[in-house]
Design an enzyme around this catalytic site. Structure first.
Site, PDB file in Angstrom:
ATOM      1  N   GLY A  28       0.758  -1.059   0.121  1.00  0.00           N
ATOM      2  CA  GLY A  28      -0.530  -0.390   0.228  1.00  0.00           C
ATOM      3  C   GLY A  28       0.561   1.394   0.221  1.00  0.00           C
ATOM      4  N   ARG A  63       1.572  -4.435  12.856  1.00  0.00           N
ATOM      5  CA  ARG A  63       1.191  -5.506  13.581  1.00  0.00           C
ATOM      6  C   ARG A  63       1.205  -6.173  14.588  1.00  0.00           C
ATOM      7  NH1 ARG A  63      -1.201  -0.641  13.652  1.00  0.00           N
ATOM      8  NH2 ARG A  63      -3.444  -0.323  14.431  1.00  0.00           N
ATOM      9  N   GLU A 114       0.225  -6.357  23.239  1.00  0.00           N
ATOM     10  CA  GLU A 114       1.311  -4.969  23.171  1.00  0.00           C
ATOM     11  C   GLU A 114       0.689  -4.730  24.239  1.00  0.00           C
ATOM     12  OE1 GLU A 114       2.511  -3.904  19.031  1.00  0.00           O
ATOM     13  OE2 GLU A 114       0.900  -1.668  19.693  1.00  0.00           O
ATOM     14  N   HIS A 125       6.159   0.465  19.511  1.00  0.00           N
ATOM     15  CA  HIS A 125       4.844   1.151  18.277  1.00  0.00           C
ATOM     16  C   HIS A 125       5.111   2.723  18.386  1.00  0.00           C
ATOM     17  CE1 HIS A 125       0.763   0.077  16.465  1.00  0.00           C
ATOM     18  NE2 HIS A 125       0.627   0.870  16.293  1.00  0.00           N
ATOM     19  N   ILE A 126       6.336   3.068  17.032  1.00  0.00           N
ATOM     20  CA  ILE A 126       5.906   4.248  17.344  1.00  0.00           C
ATOM     21  C   ILE A 126       6.040   4.730  15.849  1.00  0.00           C
ATOM     22  CG2 ILE A 126       7.272   5.262  19.766  1.00  0.00           C
ATOM     23  CD1 ILE A 126      10.125   4.234  17.898  1.00  0.00           C
TER      24      ILE A 126
HETATM   25  C1  GLV Z   1      -0.632   2.971  14.139  1.00  0.00           C
HETATM   26  O1  GLV Z   1      -0.172   1.890  14.260  1.00  0.00           O
HETATM   27  C2  GLV Z   1      -1.298   3.514  12.759  1.00  0.00           C
HETATM   28  O2  GLV Z   1      -2.339   1.956  12.632  1.00  0.00           O
HETATM   29  O3  GLV Z   1      -1.592   3.998  12.800  1.00  0.00           O
END
Ligand code: GLV
Length: 324
Positions: free
Chosen positions: A155, A238, A267, A285-286
Site C-alpha cells: 500500500g 501490527r 502489546e 509501536h512508534i
Molecule cells: C498505527 O499503528 C496506525 O495504525 O496508525
C-alpha cells in the site's frame, strides 16, 4: 446545543481547542487506557469519538451508545474497530491514511538499519564498558546497499519503504494481493513476485500489512523457514501478523540473522524471549511518532469527526454503507 464527543486518549491541546469549536468535549488528557468497559461508560451519551488503536470499539461498546454516529480513529490501522457492527448500527468509521506514510516508512528504515548493523547490541556493549579496544573483526553486520529489499503489503506505506530502497541501490521485490499499476511499480523500482519467492529472496523483508483474521500469523514457522539465514525481518505493521514465538525460535537458532520490530503480539506486553536476543532492534509501536505526523493524524481525525457530525461525508470514510 453542541454534540457531545469523547477524545479517548491524550492528544495535543491544539486538537482539543479545535474540537471545542464544534463540540462539547469529554477529553482524556490524563491518558488513562479506558478499555472496553471504560469506553462503554464514556461513550454512552456521546455522538462521536476520536479513538486510538488501543481503544477496542467492539459491538458491545457500540450497542451501549445509542446516540453514536461516528468513530474517528487517529491511526491508519483500524483493527480495533468492529467495522461490521458500526455499519449495522449506522455509525460511520474513519481512519487517517496518507499523513503518516513517510514517517512510518522512515521508522521501517531505522529498524532495518539498526538490525543490519547491530546497533542496539553494540550500544549496550559500549554503555556496559565492554569496549576495551578497536578490533578489525568486531561487530560485523550485514550490508544494506545492493541487497534485496522485500516488501509484503504494498500500500502507500509499503511503496514509501520501497522508494527509499533506491538510495541504497537495492533490488526491490514485493508481494501484494493485487499488483501495482506499471507506473507505480516503476516509481518504486519494484517487481511483483509470489509470496514464497519474496520469502526466499529478500535480504530484508519489511511487513506492511493491515491486521485481520486473514493475516494472523501470516509469517509463522513455515514462512520463516523459507527465509535466508542471513535475512532480517522488519515488522512495522501490527502484532499478530508474525508468530512471535516462532520468530524468537528462528532468531535464537540463527535461522534468521536479525529482526527490527515496532509491534508485538499482545502489546504493550510482549514475549520476554525477545529480551534475551542480541540480534533484535525493538521499538514500542512508534512508527508514526514524529510530532508533525501525530499532529496531522489527530487533526485528520478531528476533520473527519467534524464532517461526519455536520452531515458531510467524512474524507476518510471506511464504511460507506453506514453513510448511506
Ligand atoms: C498505527 O499503528 C496506525 O495504525 O496508525
Amino acid at each position: 446545543m453542541k454534540p457531545r464527543i469523547l477524545v479517548a486518549r491524550e492528544v495535543f491541546p491544539e486538537v482539543i481547542d479545535r474540537l471545542q469549536e464544534h463540540f462539547e468535549v469529554d477529553d482524556n488528557q490524563a491518558d488513562l487506557v479506558l478499555g472496553g468497559e471504560g469506553l462503554k461508560a464514556r461513550l454512552a451519551d456521546k455522538a462521536g469519538a476520536l479513538t486510538a488503536a488501543t481503544d477496542p470499539v467492539t459491538a458491545e461498546v457500540i450497542a451501549a451508545a445509542p446516540g453514536l454516529k461516528a468513530i474517528c480513529n487517529f491511526a491508519v490501522g483500524y483493527n480495533n474497530i468492529d467495522l461490521a457492527a458500526c455499519t449495522r448500527a449506522g455509525v460511520v468509521a474513519t481512519n487517517t491514511p496518507g499523513v503518516l506514510d513517510d514517517t512510518t516508512a522512515d521508522l521501517a528504515w531505522a529498524l532495518l538499519m539498526a538490525t543490519a548493523r547491530r546497533l542496539p547490541a553494540a550500544e549496550r556493549w559500549l554503555r556496559n564498558g565492554e569496549w576495551k579496544g578497536w578490533q578489525f573483526i568486531q561487530w560485523l553486520g550485514s550490508d544494506i546497499h545492493h541487497a534485496t529489499l522485500g516488501i509484503l503489503g504494498m500500500g502507500r506505506i509499503g511503496q514509501a519503504v520501497a522508494r527509499r530502497g533506491a538510495g541504497f541501490e537495492m533490488k526491490v521485490i514485493y508481494h501484494n494481493r493485487t499488483r501495482l499499476p506499471a507506473d507505480k511499480e516503476a516509481a518504486c523500482r519494484a517487481r511483483w513476485v509470489d509470496k514464497d519467492t519474496l520469502l526466499r529472496e529478500a535480504d530484508f523483508l519489511v511487513l506492511v500489512l493491515p491486521y485481520s483474521p486473514a493475516t494472523h500469523h501470516i509469517i509463522g514457522a513455515a514462512e520463516l523457514a523459507l527465509m535466508k539465514p542471513t535475512a532480517h525481518l522488519i515488522n512495522i505493521a501490527r502484532g499478530g501478523i508474525v508468530d512471535d514465538e516462532a520468530l524468537i525460535s528462528a532468531l535464537r537458532q540463527r535461522r534468521l540473522s536479525g529482526a527490527g520490530l515496532d509491534v508485538f503480539e499482545g502489546e504493550p506486553k510482549f514475549n520476554p524471549g525477545f529480551l534475551e536476543l542480541d540480534n533484535v532492534a525493538l521499538a514500542p509501536h512508534i512508527g508514526s511518532s514524529s510530532r508533525a505526523t501525530r499532529m496531522a493524524m489527530a487533526m485528520t481525525a478531528a476533520d473527519n469527526l467534524i464532517a461526519a457530525l455536520s452531515g458531510q461525508r467524512p474524507p476518510n470514510l471506511l464504511n460507506p454503507d453506514a453513510w448511506r
